[in-house]
Design a protein around this motif. Sequence first.
Motif, short mmCIF file in Angstrom:
data_model
loop_
_atom_site.label_atom_id
_atom_site.label_comp_id
_atom_site.label_asym_id
_atom_site.label_seq_id
_atom_site.Cartn_x
_atom_site.Cartn_y
_atom_site.Cartn_z
N ALA A 1 0.83 -1.21 0.00
CA ALA A 1 0.00 0.00 0.00
C ALA A 1 0.86 1.26 0.00
N ALA A 2 1.92 1.28 0.82
CA ALA A 2 2.79 2.45 0.88
C ALA A 2 3.56 2.63 -0.42
N GLY A 3 4.05 1.52 -0.98
CA GLY A 3 4.77 1.60 -2.24
C GLY A 3 3.89 2.08 -3.38
N THR A 4 2.65 1.58 -3.43
CA THR A 4 1.70 2.02 -4.46
C THR A 4 1.37 3.50 -4.30
N GLY A 5 1.14 3.93 -3.07
CA GLY A 5 0.85 5.34 -2.82
C GLY A 5 2.02 6.23 -3.17
N PHE A 6 3.24 5.77 -2.90
CA PHE A 6 4.43 6.55 -3.22
C PHE A 6 4.58 6.74 -4.73
N LEU A 7 4.42 5.65 -5.49
CA LEU A 7 4.53 5.74 -6.95
C LEU A 7 3.41 6.60 -7.53
N ALA A 8 2.20 6.46 -6.98
CA ALA A 8 1.07 7.25 -7.49
C ALA A 8 1.28 8.74 -7.25
N SER A 9 1.76 9.10 -6.06
CA SER A 9 1.99 10.52 -5.76
C SER A 9 3.20 11.06 -6.52
N LEU A 10 4.19 10.20 -6.77
CA LEU A 10 5.39 10.64 -7.48
C LEU A 10 5.09 10.93 -8.95
N PHE A 11 4.26 10.10 -9.56
CA PHE A 11 3.94 10.26 -10.98
C PHE A 11 2.58 10.91 -11.20
N LYS A 12 2.03 11.54 -10.14
CA LYS A 12 0.79 12.30 -10.23
C LYS A 12 -0.40 11.46 -10.67
N ALA A 13 -0.40 10.18 -10.35
CA ALA A 13 -1.53 9.32 -10.67
C ALA A 13 -2.57 9.45 -9.56
N GLN A 14 -3.83 9.54 -9.94
CA GLN A 14 -4.91 9.73 -8.97
C GLN A 14 -5.42 8.38 -8.49
N ILE A 15 -4.99 7.98 -7.30
CA ILE A 15 -5.48 6.76 -6.67
C ILE A 15 -6.00 7.15 -5.29
N GLY A 16 -7.34 7.26 -5.16
CA GLY A 16 -7.91 7.68 -3.89
C GLY A 16 -7.66 9.15 -3.66
N GLN A 17 -7.44 9.50 -2.40
CA GLN A 17 -7.22 10.90 -2.03
C GLN A 17 -5.78 11.32 -2.33
N PRO A 18 -5.57 12.44 -3.04
CA PRO A 18 -4.22 12.88 -3.37
C PRO A 18 -3.41 13.16 -2.10
N GLN A 19 -2.12 12.84 -2.14
CA GLN A 19 -1.26 13.08 -1.00
C GLN A 19 0.15 13.38 -1.49
N HIS A 20 0.91 14.06 -0.66
CA HIS A 20 2.30 14.36 -0.99
C HIS A 20 3.13 13.09 -0.95
N TRP A 21 4.14 13.04 -1.81
CA TRP A 21 4.95 11.81 -1.91
C TRP A 21 5.68 11.48 -0.61
N SER A 22 5.94 12.48 0.22
CA SER A 22 6.71 12.23 1.44
C SER A 22 5.97 11.35 2.44
N MET A 23 4.64 11.40 2.42
CA MET A 23 3.88 10.61 3.39
C MET A 23 4.00 9.11 3.13
N PRO A 24 3.67 8.61 1.91
CA PRO A 24 3.87 7.18 1.68
C PRO A 24 5.33 6.77 1.68
N ALA A 25 6.22 7.69 1.29
CA ALA A 25 7.65 7.36 1.29
C ALA A 25 8.15 7.09 2.70
N SER A 26 7.75 7.94 3.65
CA SER A 26 8.18 7.74 5.04
C SER A 26 7.58 6.46 5.62
N LEU A 27 6.32 6.16 5.28
CA LEU A 27 5.71 4.91 5.74
C LEU A 27 6.44 3.71 5.15
N LEU A 28 6.84 3.81 3.89
CA LEU A 28 7.57 2.71 3.25
C LEU A 28 8.90 2.47 3.95
N VAL A 29 9.60 3.55 4.28
CA VAL A 29 10.87 3.43 5.00
C VAL A 29 10.64 2.78 6.37
N CYS A 30 9.58 3.20 7.06
CA CYS A 30 9.27 2.63 8.37
C CYS A 30 9.05 1.12 8.28
#
Length: 256
Positions: A201-230
Amino acid sequence: MTLNIDKSLNATAGKHSVRDRPFPLIVPQIHLPALRTALTDRMSGPGGAYNIGNLIGLCQGVTAQTLVSYDLNHLPWAGAPAAISHYLTGNFAAIAMTSATAIFFASGEVYHRAWKGRFKPREKLNRLGDFLSGVGAVCLGLALFELGHPLLALTSGLLHSVGKFGSAFHRPGVQILNLPASGPDPFRTMVLLSRLPAIIAAGTGFLASLFKAQIGQPQHWSMPASLLVCYLLWSWADLLLFRSSKPDAAHEPAAG
Protein backbone atom coordinates in the motif's frame (compact mmCIF):
# COMPACT_ATOMS: atom_id res chain seq x y z
CA MET A 1 56.73 56.00 44.06
CA THR A 2 58.56 53.86 41.57
CA LEU A 3 58.15 50.79 43.71
CA ASN A 4 54.45 51.47 44.15
CA ILE A 5 53.99 51.92 40.43
CA ASP A 6 55.87 48.71 39.71
CA LYS A 7 53.75 46.80 42.20
CA SER A 8 50.52 48.08 40.69
CA LEU A 9 51.72 47.23 37.20
CA ASN A 10 52.79 43.78 38.30
CA ALA A 11 49.46 43.21 40.03
CA THR A 12 47.61 44.39 36.96
CA ALA A 13 49.70 42.16 34.74
CA GLY A 14 49.04 39.25 37.09
CA LYS A 15 45.30 39.82 36.91
CA HIS A 16 45.35 39.89 33.14
CA SER A 17 47.43 36.74 32.95
CA VAL A 18 44.99 34.83 35.17
CA ARG A 19 41.97 36.18 33.28
CA ASP A 20 43.46 35.26 29.92
CA ARG A 21 44.12 31.66 30.90
CA PRO A 22 41.78 29.13 29.24
CA PHE A 23 39.34 27.54 31.67
CA PRO A 24 38.53 23.99 30.49
CA LEU A 25 35.12 23.76 32.21
CA ILE A 26 33.65 26.82 30.45
CA VAL A 27 33.47 25.17 27.02
CA PRO A 28 33.33 21.38 27.45
CA GLN A 29 34.86 19.38 24.65
CA ILE A 30 32.54 17.14 22.65
CA HIS A 31 34.11 13.78 22.01
CA LEU A 32 32.72 12.98 18.58
CA PRO A 33 34.08 9.41 18.41
CA ALA A 34 32.38 8.53 21.72
CA LEU A 35 29.13 10.15 20.57
CA ARG A 36 29.31 8.31 17.26
CA THR A 37 29.91 5.04 19.06
CA ALA A 38 26.97 5.64 21.39
CA LEU A 39 24.62 6.43 18.48
CA THR A 40 25.82 3.40 16.52
CA ASP A 41 25.27 1.18 19.55
CA ARG A 42 21.80 2.64 20.10
CA MET A 43 20.77 2.06 16.46
CA SER A 44 22.19 -1.45 16.16
CA GLY A 45 20.16 -4.63 16.50
CA PRO A 46 16.42 -5.17 16.13
CA GLY A 47 15.50 -2.71 18.89
CA GLY A 48 17.34 0.11 17.16
CA ALA A 49 15.71 -0.64 13.79
CA TYR A 50 12.25 -0.81 15.38
CA ASN A 51 12.61 2.50 17.21
CA ILE A 52 14.14 4.38 14.27
CA GLY A 53 11.05 3.38 12.29
CA ASN A 54 8.81 4.35 15.21
CA LEU A 55 10.47 7.76 15.45
CA ILE A 56 10.16 8.42 11.70
CA GLY A 57 6.49 7.40 11.73
CA LEU A 58 5.69 9.58 14.74
CA CYS A 59 7.46 12.64 13.33
CA GLN A 60 5.78 12.18 9.95
CA GLY A 61 2.33 11.92 11.50
CA VAL A 62 2.78 14.93 13.79
CA THR A 63 4.22 17.05 10.96
CA ALA A 64 1.42 16.12 8.56
CA GLN A 65 -1.25 16.93 11.15
CA THR A 66 0.39 20.27 11.92
CA LEU A 67 0.58 21.25 8.24
CA VAL A 68 -3.02 20.22 7.61
CA SER A 69 -4.19 22.32 10.58
CA TYR A 70 -2.16 25.37 9.52
CA ASP A 71 -4.20 28.59 9.54
CA LEU A 72 -3.06 31.47 7.32
CA ASN A 73 -4.62 33.97 9.72
CA HIS A 74 -2.26 33.00 12.54
CA LEU A 75 1.49 32.99 12.99
CA PRO A 76 3.36 29.95 11.62
CA TRP A 77 3.23 26.98 14.00
CA ALA A 78 0.91 28.87 16.35
CA GLY A 79 -1.61 26.07 16.10
CA ALA A 80 0.98 23.31 16.44
CA PRO A 81 0.19 22.43 20.12
CA ALA A 82 -3.52 22.03 19.37
CA ALA A 83 -2.77 20.02 16.21
CA ILE A 84 -0.39 17.70 18.03
CA SER A 85 -2.86 17.23 20.88
CA HIS A 86 -5.58 16.34 18.39
CA TYR A 87 -3.25 13.93 16.60
CA LEU A 88 -2.36 12.15 19.84
CA THR A 89 -5.69 12.17 21.72
CA GLY A 90 -8.34 13.63 19.40
CA ASN A 91 -10.55 10.53 19.18
CA PHE A 92 -10.59 6.80 19.86
CA ALA A 93 -8.44 5.99 16.82
CA ALA A 94 -5.87 8.62 17.83
CA ILE A 95 -5.70 7.32 21.41
CA ALA A 96 -5.33 3.74 20.19
CA MET A 97 -2.59 4.76 17.73
CA THR A 98 -0.76 6.79 20.38
CA SER A 99 -0.96 3.85 22.80
CA ALA A 100 0.40 1.52 20.12
CA THR A 101 3.27 3.89 19.36
CA ALA A 102 4.23 4.24 23.04
CA ILE A 103 4.13 0.47 23.56
CA PHE A 104 6.18 -0.12 20.39
CA PHE A 105 8.80 2.34 21.65
CA ALA A 106 8.92 0.44 24.96
CA SER A 107 9.24 -2.92 23.22
CA GLY A 108 12.01 -1.53 20.99
CA GLU A 109 13.94 -0.43 24.07
CA VAL A 110 13.48 -3.88 25.64
CA TYR A 111 14.74 -5.52 22.43
CA HIS A 112 17.74 -3.19 22.45
CA ARG A 113 18.67 -4.19 26.00
CA ALA A 114 18.10 -7.86 25.22
CA TRP A 115 20.46 -7.81 22.22
CA LYS A 116 22.99 -5.19 23.33
CA GLY A 117 26.51 -6.52 22.68
CA ARG A 118 25.34 -10.10 22.23
CA PHE A 119 25.01 -12.70 19.47
CA LYS A 120 22.28 -14.43 21.49
CA PRO A 121 19.70 -12.22 23.21
CA ARG A 122 18.75 -12.36 26.85
CA GLU A 123 15.80 -14.69 26.56
CA LYS A 124 13.52 -13.16 29.18
CA LEU A 125 13.99 -9.63 27.86
CA ASN A 126 13.54 -10.79 24.28
CA ARG A 127 10.26 -12.52 25.17
CA LEU A 128 9.13 -9.42 27.04
CA GLY A 129 9.81 -7.38 23.90
CA ASP A 130 7.70 -9.84 21.89
CA PHE A 131 4.86 -9.64 24.39
CA LEU A 132 4.85 -5.81 24.49
CA SER A 133 4.96 -5.70 20.70
CA GLY A 134 1.94 -8.01 20.60
CA VAL A 135 0.02 -5.66 22.90
CA GLY A 136 1.00 -2.73 20.70
CA ALA A 137 -0.20 -4.60 17.61
CA VAL A 138 -3.62 -5.07 19.23
CA CYS A 139 -3.88 -1.31 19.79
CA LEU A 140 -2.70 -0.69 16.24
CA GLY A 141 -5.33 -3.05 14.85
CA LEU A 142 -8.08 -1.22 16.75
CA ALA A 143 -6.87 2.12 15.41
CA LEU A 144 -6.69 0.88 11.81
CA PHE A 145 -10.15 -0.68 12.04
CA GLU A 146 -11.58 2.56 13.43
CA LEU A 147 -9.92 4.49 10.58
CA GLY A 148 -11.59 2.27 7.99
CA HIS A 149 -8.70 -0.03 7.02
CA PRO A 150 -10.01 -3.56 7.77
CA LEU A 151 -7.34 -5.37 5.71
CA LEU A 152 -4.49 -3.57 7.49
CA ALA A 153 -6.27 -4.14 10.81
CA LEU A 154 -6.27 -7.89 10.13
CA THR A 155 -2.64 -8.01 8.99
CA SER A 156 -0.71 -5.26 10.81
CA GLY A 157 -2.95 -5.76 13.84
CA LEU A 158 -4.31 -9.29 14.28
CA LEU A 159 -1.71 -11.30 12.33
CA HIS A 160 1.11 -9.28 13.83
CA SER A 161 -0.15 -9.71 17.39
CA VAL A 162 -0.63 -13.47 16.99
CA GLY A 163 2.91 -13.78 15.68
CA LYS A 164 4.38 -11.71 18.49
CA PHE A 165 2.42 -13.44 21.26
CA GLY A 166 3.37 -16.80 19.76
CA SER A 167 7.04 -15.77 19.74
CA ALA A 168 6.76 -14.68 23.37
CA PHE A 169 5.57 -18.12 24.55
CA HIS A 170 6.95 -20.57 21.96
CA ARG A 171 10.20 -22.37 22.78
CA PRO A 172 12.76 -22.67 19.94
CA GLY A 173 12.92 -26.21 18.54
CA VAL A 174 9.47 -27.24 19.79
CA GLN A 175 7.34 -28.53 16.92
CA ILE A 176 4.12 -26.67 16.11
CA LEU A 177 1.38 -28.90 14.67
CA ASN A 178 3.00 -30.87 11.82
CA LEU A 179 5.49 -28.18 10.83
CA PRO A 180 9.15 -29.26 10.82
CA ALA A 181 11.03 -27.97 13.85
CA SER A 182 14.10 -27.23 11.71
CA GLY A 183 12.21 -24.82 9.41
CA PRO A 184 11.74 -21.07 9.84
CA ASP A 185 9.93 -20.09 13.00
CA PRO A 186 6.24 -19.85 12.00
CA PHE A 187 5.49 -17.06 14.45
CA ARG A 188 8.42 -14.91 13.30
CA THR A 189 7.36 -15.62 9.71
CA MET A 190 3.82 -14.56 10.57
CA VAL A 191 5.07 -11.20 11.85
CA LEU A 192 7.18 -10.67 8.74
CA LEU A 193 4.26 -11.51 6.41
CA SER A 194 2.02 -9.08 8.31
CA ARG A 195 4.16 -6.23 6.91
CA LEU A 196 3.52 -7.15 3.27
CA PRO A 197 0.09 -5.50 2.67
CA ALA A 198 1.24 -2.25 4.28
CA ILE A 199 4.46 -2.26 2.23
CA ILE A 200 2.44 -2.77 -0.97
CA ALA A 201 0.00 0.00 0.00
CA ALA A 202 2.79 2.45 0.88
CA GLY A 203 4.77 1.60 -2.24
CA THR A 204 1.70 2.02 -4.46
CA GLY A 205 0.85 5.34 -2.82
CA PHE A 206 4.43 6.55 -3.22
CA LEU A 207 4.53 5.74 -6.95
CA ALA A 208 1.07 7.25 -7.49
CA SER A 209 1.99 10.52 -5.76
CA LEU A 210 5.39 10.64 -7.48
CA PHE A 211 3.94 10.26 -10.98
CA LYS A 212 0.79 12.30 -10.23
CA ALA A 213 -1.53 9.32 -10.67
CA GLN A 214 -4.91 9.73 -8.97
CA ILE A 215 -5.48 6.76 -6.67
CA GLY A 216 -7.91 7.68 -3.89
CA GLN A 217 -7.22 10.90 -2.03
CA PRO A 218 -4.22 12.88 -3.37
CA GLN A 219 -1.26 13.08 -1.00
CA HIS A 220 2.30 14.36 -0.99
CA TRP A 221 4.95 11.81 -1.91
CA SER A 222 6.71 12.23 1.44
CA MET A 223 3.88 10.61 3.39
CA PRO A 224 3.87 7.18 1.68
CA ALA A 225 7.65 7.36 1.29
CA SER A 226 8.18 7.74 5.04
CA LEU A 227 5.71 4.91 5.74
CA LEU A 228 7.57 2.71 3.25
CA VAL A 229 10.87 3.43 5.00
CA CYS A 230 9.27 2.63 8.37
CA TYR A 231 7.90 -0.72 7.22
CA LEU A 232 11.20 -1.69 5.60
CA LEU A 233 13.04 -0.89 8.85
CA TRP A 234 10.52 -2.92 10.86
CA SER A 235 10.82 -5.81 8.41
CA TRP A 236 14.60 -5.73 8.79
CA ALA A 237 14.18 -5.89 12.56
CA ASP A 238 11.80 -8.85 12.12
CA LEU A 239 14.48 -10.67 10.12
CA LEU A 240 17.10 -9.99 12.80
CA LEU A 241 14.84 -11.61 15.41
CA PHE A 242 14.92 -14.93 13.55
CA ARG A 243 18.33 -15.55 15.16
CA SER A 244 16.66 -15.93 18.56
CA SER A 245 14.40 -18.69 17.17
CA LYS A 246 17.20 -21.03 16.14
CA PRO A 247 17.06 -24.34 18.08
CA ASP A 248 20.83 -24.14 18.68
CA ALA A 249 20.76 -20.47 19.70
CA ALA A 250 21.27 -21.41 23.33
CA HIS A 251 24.72 -22.79 22.50
CA GLU A 252 25.98 -19.61 20.82
CA PRO A 253 28.56 -17.66 22.84
CA ALA A 254 27.75 -14.17 24.10
CA ALA A 255 29.81 -11.26 22.82
CA GLY A 256 30.50 -9.86 26.24
